[in-house]
Write a protein that holds these residues in place. Sequence first.
Motif, PDB file in Angstrom:
ATOM      1  N   SER A   1      89.943  77.660  31.233  1.00  0.00           N
ATOM      2  CA  SER A   1      91.051  78.606  31.244  1.00  0.00           C
ATOM      3  C   SER A   1      90.554  79.985  31.657  1.00  0.00           C
ATOM      4  O   SER A   1      89.385  80.334  31.449  1.00  0.00           O
ATOM      5  CB  SER A   1      91.686  78.688  29.851  1.00  0.00           C
TER       6      SER A   1
ATOM      7  N   TYR B   1      89.009  81.801  28.691  1.00  0.00           N
ATOM      8  CA  TYR B   1      87.669  81.335  28.304  1.00  0.00           C
ATOM      9  C   TYR B   1      86.614  81.869  29.268  1.00  0.00           C
ATOM     10  O   TYR B   1      85.543  82.338  28.845  1.00  0.00           O
ATOM     11  CB  TYR B   1      87.628  79.805  28.286  1.00  0.00           C
TER      12      TYR B   1
ATOM     13  N   HIS C   1      93.888  64.819  27.184  1.00  0.00           N
ATOM     14  CA  HIS C   1      93.526  65.640  26.031  1.00  0.00           C
ATOM     15  C   HIS C   1      92.459  66.668  26.416  1.00  0.00           C
ATOM     16  O   HIS C   1      92.464  67.797  25.906  1.00  0.00           O
ATOM     17  CB  HIS C   1      93.015  64.750  24.900  1.00  0.00           C
TER      18      HIS C   1
ATOM     19  N   GLU D   1      94.311  69.526  28.118  1.00  0.00           N
ATOM     20  CA  GLU D   1      95.040  70.335  27.133  1.00  0.00           C
ATOM     21  C   GLU D   1      94.093  71.251  26.376  1.00  0.00           C
ATOM     22  O   GLU D   1      94.398  72.423  26.129  1.00  0.00           O
ATOM     23  CB  GLU D   1      95.791  69.423  26.168  1.00  0.00           C
ATOM     24  N   ALA D   2      92.923  70.709  26.000  1.00  0.00           N
ATOM     25  CA  ALA D   2      91.957  71.521  25.271  1.00  0.00           C
ATOM     26  C   ALA D   2      91.405  72.633  26.153  1.00  0.00           C
ATOM     27  O   ALA D   2      91.200  73.761  25.693  1.00  0.00           O
ATOM     28  CB  ALA D   2      90.826  70.636  24.752  1.00  0.00           C
TER      29      ALA D   2
ATOM     30  N   VAL E   1      92.961  74.087  28.712  1.00  0.00           N
ATOM     31  CA  VAL E   1      94.028  75.078  28.852  1.00  0.00           C
ATOM     32  C   VAL E   1      94.087  75.966  27.621  1.00  0.00           C
ATOM     33  O   VAL E   1      94.334  77.175  27.703  1.00  0.00           O
ATOM     34  CB  VAL E   1      95.387  74.378  29.091  1.00  0.00           C
ATOM     35  N   GLY E   2      93.813  75.384  26.449  1.00  0.00           N
ATOM     36  CA  GLY E   2      93.849  76.150  25.207  1.00  0.00           C
ATOM     37  C   GLY E   2      92.635  77.026  24.989  1.00  0.00           C
ATOM     38  O   GLY E   2      92.553  77.723  23.964  1.00  0.00           O
ATOM     39  N   GLY E   3      91.662  76.977  25.903  1.00  0.00           N
ATOM     40  CA  GLY E   3      90.500  77.862  25.797  1.00  0.00           C
ATOM     41  C   GLY E   3      89.360  77.308  24.986  1.00  0.00           C
ATOM     42  O   GLY E   3      88.454  78.053  24.589  1.00  0.00           O
ATOM     43  N   THR E   4      89.361  75.978  24.732  1.00  0.00           N
ATOM     44  CA  THR E   4      88.300  75.384  23.914  1.00  0.00           C
ATOM     45  C   THR E   4      86.962  75.366  24.637  1.00  0.00           C
ATOM     46  O   THR E   4      85.906  75.497  24.016  1.00  0.00           O
ATOM     47  CB  THR E   4      88.687  73.945  23.522  1.00  0.00           C
TER      48      THR E   4
ATOM     49  N   ALA F   1      98.008  72.413  36.243  1.00  0.00           N
ATOM     50  CA  ALA F   1      97.510  73.596  35.535  1.00  0.00           C
ATOM     51  C   ALA F   1      96.759  74.526  36.476  1.00  0.00           C
ATOM     52  O   ALA F   1      96.816  75.756  36.338  1.00  0.00           O
ATOM     53  CB  ALA F   1      96.606  73.163  34.372  1.00  0.00           C
TER      54      ALA F   1
ATOM     55  N   ARG G   1      96.849  78.240  34.922  1.00  0.00           N
ATOM     56  CA  ARG G   1      96.425  78.047  33.528  1.00  0.00           C
ATOM     57  C   ARG G   1      94.996  77.528  33.442  1.00  0.00           C
ATOM     58  O   ARG G   1      94.375  77.582  32.389  1.00  0.00           O
ATOM     59  CB  ARG G   1      97.382  77.093  32.820  1.00  0.00           C
TER      60      ARG G   1
END
Length: 294
Positions: free
Chosen positions: A168, A171, A226, A229-230, A232-235, A248, A253
């Motif tokens: 992301s 991140y 998954h 998604e992680a 995109v969430g900045g993990t 994305a 994103r």
Amino acid sequence: MRQTDLESFLAVVRHGSFVAAARERGLTGSALSQTIRALEEDLQVRLFNRTTRSVVPTEAGDLLARRLMPALADIRASLDEVRSLGGRPSGRVRVNAPAPALDWLIVPHLPAFLHSYPDIAVEIFEDASNVDIVAEGYDVGIRLGLEMAQDMIALPLGPEQDYAVVGSPAYLEREGRPDTPQDLTHFECIRHRFPSGRIFPWRFRAGDEDIAIVPRGRLTVSTARHAVEAAVGGTGLARVALPYAQNALGEGRLVRVLDRFTPRLPAWHLYYPSRRHMPPALRAFVDFFAKAAR
């Protein structure tokens, strides 16, 4: 001794479990156990060694399974061929393939295939392991490149594959960007574990050198969706087949990194056993998807 009983016997061999085999065959556990006992009484030999934790074929059971698998495959193919003389291919096709091949090359075209061939049933099994499709009772498999037994017939399915390392914007702003694959040791990576338990290695190429890195990170997933998604969430950073991250990336994103080190991988290949008589249902499936997935 009925063919359905022999099919049930092979299901127990494949699964190593009466419960899983009964589920596949649509039987109760007690009915399946009774079928196997009847076979053993008829043959006057024990077919399985049973414990509380496992069901393993005896020497006799292993011999019977190895002889039955190709014989029953030929019987099914012959019956399907005769049924198809009416003008429409019929029968069942069992497909074993990893998630990316199913998500992008098979599942989107299934409605059109089933509409075109109303007498063909299709069973899809998501699997990324190195499976023996003949021993496991599948008609066709899909794997990258030519990673399959030499006695198989293989056809390319779709274009070469592009895997992307993505993260992301937030991140990357916080942690910086890796300049080389070796820099990944300083980044949080989202790992992907295969059903076999092996961690998916990240592969790169620098000049003529091939580089494989087993990523480090606190999050391990079993599906590319998954991982996206992680990311995109900045993990952390994820490495996935490009189609999973395409939306994305287009929306901003996710951002792609290390793209100059990421080689294209061989195309997916659809493969099936070399047989004297190819079942009409399998022929229809192969011809349809070889064309649809171009």
